[in-house]
Design a protein around this motif. Structure first.
Motif, PDB file in Angstrom:
ATOM      1  N   GLY A  12       0.825  -1.204   0.000  1.00 24.66           N
ATOM      2  CA  GLY A  12       0.000   0.000   0.000  1.00 24.66           C
ATOM      3  C   GLY A  12       0.854   1.247   0.000  1.00 24.66           C
ATOM      4  O   GLY A  12       1.775   1.388   0.817  1.00 24.66           O
ATOM      5  N   GLY A  13       0.560   2.170  -0.933  1.00 21.15           N
ATOM      6  CA  GLY A  13       1.383   3.363  -1.093  1.00 21.15           C
ATOM      7  C   GLY A  13       0.647   4.662  -0.844  1.00 21.15           C
ATOM      8  O   GLY A  13       0.898   5.656  -1.524  1.00 21.15           O
ATOM      9  N   GLY A  14      -0.247   4.669   0.142  1.00 20.96           N
ATOM     10  CA  GLY A  14      -0.885   5.904   0.565  1.00 20.96           C
ATOM     11  C   GLY A  14      -0.038   6.615   1.609  1.00 20.96           C
ATOM     12  O   GLY A  14       1.148   6.284   1.791  1.00 20.96           O
ATOM     13  N   PRO A  15      -0.611   7.599   2.325  1.00 20.96           N
ATOM     14  CA  PRO A  15       0.180   8.343   3.315  1.00 20.96           C
ATOM     15  C   PRO A  15       0.837   7.459   4.370  1.00 20.96           C
ATOM     16  O   PRO A  15       1.987   7.706   4.746  1.00 20.96           O
ATOM     17  CB  PRO A  15      -0.860   9.287   3.945  1.00 20.96           C
ATOM     18  N   ALA A  16       0.147   6.417   4.834  1.00 21.15           N
ATOM     19  CA  ALA A  16       0.730   5.538   5.853  1.00 21.15           C
ATOM     20  C   ALA A  16       1.922   4.772   5.290  1.00 21.15           C
ATOM     21  O   ALA A  16       3.002   4.737   5.889  1.00 21.15           O
ATOM     22  CB  ALA A  16      -0.327   4.573   6.394  1.00 21.15           C
ATOM     23  N   GLY A  17       1.732   4.145   4.139  1.00 16.41           N
ATOM     24  CA  GLY A  17       2.814   3.367   3.548  1.00 16.41           C
ATOM     25  C   GLY A  17       3.992   4.220   3.144  1.00 16.41           C
ATOM     26  O   GLY A  17       5.154   3.831   3.323  1.00 16.41           O
ATOM     27  N   GLY A  49      -5.939  19.850   5.446  1.00 20.20           N
ATOM     28  CA  GLY A  49      -5.648  19.579   6.847  1.00 20.20           C
ATOM     29  C   GLY A  49      -4.273  18.994   7.102  1.00 20.20           C
ATOM     30  O   GLY A  49      -3.958  18.655   8.242  1.00 20.20           O
ATOM     31  N   PHE A  50      -3.456  18.846   6.064  1.00 14.40           N
ATOM     32  CA  PHE A  50      -2.106  18.306   6.212  1.00 14.40           C
ATOM     33  C   PHE A  50      -1.140  19.493   6.148  1.00 14.40           C
ATOM     34  O   PHE A  50      -0.957  20.100   5.099  1.00 14.40           O
ATOM     35  CB  PHE A  50      -1.815  17.323   5.073  1.00 14.40           C
ATOM     36  N   ASP A  54      -1.706  21.746   2.537  1.00 14.48           N
ATOM     37  CA  ASP A  54      -3.135  22.022   2.497  1.00 14.48           C
ATOM     38  C   ASP A  54      -3.572  22.384   1.079  1.00 14.48           C
ATOM     39  O   ASP A  54      -3.005  23.290   0.458  1.00 14.48           O
ATOM     40  CB  ASP A  54      -3.483  23.165   3.454  1.00 14.48           C
ATOM     41  N   GLY A  55      -4.562  21.670   0.557  1.00 11.46           N
ATOM     42  CA  GLY A  55      -5.080  21.936  -0.770  1.00 11.46           C
ATOM     43  C   GLY A  55      -4.389  21.189  -1.888  1.00 11.46           C
ATOM     44  O   GLY A  55      -4.734  21.355  -3.059  1.00 11.46           O
ATOM     45  N   ILE A  56      -3.444  20.333  -1.561  1.00 11.28           N
ATOM     46  CA  ILE A  56      -2.716  19.603  -2.593  1.00 11.28           C
ATOM     47  C   ILE A  56      -3.604  18.510  -3.189  1.00 11.28           C
ATOM     48  O   ILE A  56      -4.483  17.961  -2.517  1.00 11.28           O
ATOM     49  CB  ILE A  56      -1.429  18.985  -1.999  1.00 11.28           C
ATOM     50  N   SER A  57      -3.383  18.178  -4.442  1.00 12.15           N
ATOM     51  CA  SER A  57      -4.109  17.053  -5.027  1.00 12.15           C
ATOM     52  C   SER A  57      -3.477  15.752  -4.533  1.00 12.15           C
ATOM     53  O   SER A  57      -2.261  15.698  -4.286  1.00 12.15           O
ATOM     54  CB  SER A  57      -4.054  17.105  -6.550  1.00 12.15           C
ATOM     55  N   PRO A  58      -4.277  14.694  -4.376  1.00  8.21           N
ATOM     56  CA  PRO A  58      -3.701  13.417  -3.937  1.00  8.21           C
ATOM     57  C   PRO A  58      -2.570  12.927  -4.839  1.00  8.21           C
ATOM     58  O   PRO A  58      -1.581  12.372  -4.358  1.00  8.21           O
ATOM     59  CB  PRO A  58      -4.902  12.479  -3.974  1.00  8.21           C
ATOM     60  N   ALA A  59      -2.707  13.154  -6.142  1.00  8.82           N
ATOM     61  CA  ALA A  59      -1.653  12.714  -7.068  1.00  8.82           C
ATOM     62  C   ALA A  59      -0.353  13.468  -6.819  1.00  8.82           C
ATOM     63  O   ALA A  59       0.736  12.875  -6.827  1.00  8.82           O
ATOM     64  CB  ALA A  59      -2.117  12.901  -8.507  1.00  8.82           C
ATOM     65  N   ASP A  60      -0.446  14.781  -6.600  1.00  8.63           N
ATOM     66  CA  ASP A  60       0.759  15.566  -6.325  1.00  8.63           C
ATOM     67  C   ASP A  60       1.376  15.181  -4.988  1.00  8.63           C
ATOM     68  O   ASP A  60       2.605  15.183  -4.839  1.00  8.63           O
ATOM     69  CB  ASP A  60       0.442  17.060  -6.350  1.00  8.63           C
ATOM     70  N   PHE A  61       0.533  14.878  -4.006  1.00  9.02           N
ATOM     71  CA  PHE A  61       1.048  14.442  -2.704  1.00  9.02           C
ATOM     72  C   PHE A  61       1.928  13.202  -2.874  1.00  9.02           C
ATOM     73  O   PHE A  61       3.055  13.145  -2.368  1.00  9.02           O
ATOM     74  CB  PHE A  61      -0.116  14.144  -1.756  1.00  9.02           C
ATOM     75  N   ARG A  62       1.435  12.226  -3.614  1.00  4.00           N
ATOM     76  CA  ARG A  62       2.205  10.995  -3.807  1.00  4.00           C
ATOM     77  C   ARG A  62       3.473  11.251  -4.618  1.00  4.00           C
ATOM     78  O   ARG A  62       4.522  10.677  -4.343  1.00  4.00           O
ATOM     79  CB  ARG A  62       1.325   9.937  -4.477  1.00  4.00           C
ATOM     80  N   ARG A  63       3.361  12.113  -5.614  1.00  4.36           N
ATOM     81  CA  ARG A  63       4.536  12.414  -6.437  1.00  4.36           C
ATOM     82  C   ARG A  63       5.646  13.055  -5.596  1.00  4.36           C
ATOM     83  O   ARG A  63       6.809  12.651  -5.670  1.00  4.36           O
ATOM     84  CB  ARG A  63       4.145  13.351  -7.587  1.00  4.36           C
ATOM     85  N   ILE A  64       5.277  14.051  -4.786  1.00  7.69           N
ATOM     86  CA  ILE A  64       6.273  14.725  -3.949  1.00  7.69           C
ATOM     87  C   ILE A  64       6.861  13.766  -2.927  1.00  7.69           C
ATOM     88  O   ILE A  64       8.078  13.749  -2.678  1.00  7.69           O
ATOM     89  CB  ILE A  64       5.645  15.952  -3.255  1.00  7.69           C
ATOM     90  N   SER A 273      -7.341   1.929  11.602  1.00 13.28           N
ATOM     91  CA  SER A 273      -7.808   3.031  12.445  1.00 13.28           C
ATOM     92  C   SER A 273      -9.046   3.651  11.836  1.00 13.28           C
ATOM     93  O   SER A 273      -9.218   3.659  10.612  1.00 13.28           O
ATOM     94  CB  SER A 273      -6.708   4.099  12.568  1.00 13.28           C
ATOM     95  N   LYS A 274      -9.925   4.188  12.687  1.00 10.21           N
ATOM     96  CA  LYS A 274     -11.092   4.910  12.192  1.00 10.21           C
ATOM     97  C   LYS A 274     -10.816   6.399  12.024  1.00 10.21           C
ATOM     98  O   LYS A 274     -11.715   7.167  11.684  1.00 10.21           O
ATOM     99  CB  LYS A 274     -12.278   4.715  13.152  1.00 10.21           C
ATOM    100  N   MET A 275      -9.580   6.811  12.235  1.00  5.12           N
ATOM    101  CA  MET A 275      -9.214   8.222  12.076  1.00  5.12           C
ATOM    102  C   MET A 275      -8.870   8.476  10.616  1.00  5.12           C
ATOM    103  O   MET A 275      -7.701   8.512  10.226  1.00  5.12           O
ATOM    104  CB  MET A 275      -8.048   8.571  12.989  1.00  5.12           C
ATOM    105  N   TYR A 276      -9.900   8.599   9.792  1.00  9.51           N
ATOM    106  CA  TYR A 276      -9.695   8.664   8.348  1.00  9.51           C
ATOM    107  C   TYR A 276      -9.226  10.047   7.916  1.00  9.51           C
ATOM    108  O   TYR A 276      -9.945  10.818   7.290  1.00  9.51           O
ATOM    109  CB  TYR A 276     -10.986   8.285   7.622  1.00  9.51           C
ATOM    110  N   GLN A 277      -7.991  10.355   8.250  1.00 10.19           N
ATOM    111  CA  GLN A 277      -7.355  11.607   7.861  1.00 10.19           C
ATOM    112  C   GLN A 277      -5.972  11.277   7.319  1.00 10.19           C
ATOM    113  O   GLN A 277      -5.256  10.440   7.875  1.00 10.19           O
ATOM    114  CB  GLN A 277      -7.215  12.547   9.067  1.00 10.19           C
ATOM    115  N   ALA A 278      -5.592  11.942   6.233  1.00 15.06           N
ATOM    116  CA  ALA A 278      -4.284  11.666   5.640  1.00 15.06           C
ATOM    117  C   ALA A 278      -3.161  11.892   6.636  1.00 15.06           C
ATOM    118  O   ALA A 278      -2.208  11.106   6.713  1.00 15.06           O
ATOM    119  CB  ALA A 278      -4.075  12.535   4.397  1.00 15.06           C
TER     120      ALA A 278
END
Length: 305
Positions: A12-17, A49-50, A54-64, A273-278
């Protein structure tokens, strides 16, 4: 083909991974992040909220994130899907959909959650554009607007006071029986919150921007946005297949350090976790990675002592 040898395989390659990969990379561990590139928040134009993002696209977040992580050559990214896992602590075997094999000492499941198919006509078209699930992520953009909240039962009495901090102009659609007690209905009446239990016929929008919700009984509710409760399922059944304890909601059971019930297997992020925040997922990934590194170092220390 010879199996690639790893200290940690991250599924998994989201914020946690990704944050786990960063921490483990800096700890000089051999790591692979296996991710097929289909994140749940891909429908969202902006993430909020990150701090610093703040306001970044999910794709840009992963790229950075990947640009930062590749500074550590001991971390690799595998654009693939893990389909089978076997073995025990210290010697797990992973095979991907494309037939790549890995052998790893530890496993981290950061597989997130995914939405069940959205069965309300018109909701798919608005999802991520004017229909959202979390006011902390998207409430500011809809402040003081007329909203429809799609929810029911006990959770509705939790959500209504929360959304009222962004707007007092909201209508509740329960899309069927409201599952409320009479006292709960009276509480909503006291706050002048309209509640409709007729099923939703359609959500009408233009280019994803909702303008009304139409009910089966003919009621038309004009609105500029929607918040709804999604039905979530785990992003992968691999944690269960290897024996991890799972809650009734499908979440992986972990301790404070991300350890599952299976030795050598950890989990972090939305699936644990139920804390569904990036930002919460990223934090959990970082802390769990530190716990995994500590375990690996202690094991090496004892072997070499």
């Amino acid at each position: 083909m010879e199996k690639q040898q790893l200290d940690v395989a991250i599924i998994g390659g989201g914020p946690a991974g990704l944050n786990a990969a960063l921490v483990l990379g800096r700890a000089r561990k051999q790591v692979a992040v296996i991710d097929e590139g289909r994140p749940r928040n891909a429908v969202t134009r902006e993430a909020h909220g990150f701090l610093t993002r703040d306001g970044i696209s999910p794709a840009d977040f992963r790229r950075i994130a990947k640009e930062e992580i590749i500074a550590y050559p001991n971390v690799s990214f595998v654009a693939d899907k893990a389909v089978s896992i076997a073995g025990v602590d210290g010697q797990f075997q992973i095979v991907t959909a494309e037939g790549i094999s890995f052998e790893t000492k530890k496993l981290l499941f950061a597989v997130g959650m995914k939405d069940r198919p959205l069965d309300i006509p018109g909701l798919v078209e608005a999802y991520g554009k004017s229909a959202f699930v979390c006011p902390y992520c998207d409430g500011w953009e809809l402040r003081d607007e007329s909203l429809v909240v799609i929810n029911k039962g006990e959770e509705l009495l939790h959500f209504a006071p929360i959304i009222s901090g962004w707007t007092d102009r909201f209508t509740i659609c329960t899309n069927g029986p409201d599952e409320l007690t009479e006292d709960q209905r009276e509480e909503l009446r006291r706050h002048q919150v309209p509640v409709y239990d007729s099923p939703i016929r359609s959500i009408d929008s233009n280019d994803g921007i909702v303008h009304q919700v139409v009910l089966q009984d003919g009621t038309i509710i004009p609105c500029r946005g929607i918040f709804f409760k999604p039905e979530l399922i785990p992003g992968s059944d691999l944690p269960q297949s290897i024996g991890c304890d799972i809650t009734e909601a499908g979440m992986v059971v972990v301790d404070d350090f991300g350890k599952t019930s299976v030795p050598g297997v950890y989990s972090a992020g939305d699936v644990a976790s139920k804390m569904y925040q990036a930002i919460a997922a990223a934090s959990m990934g970082a802390l769990t990675a530190a716990a995994m590194n500590n375990e690996l170092n202690m094991e090496a220390w004892k072997r070499n002592g």
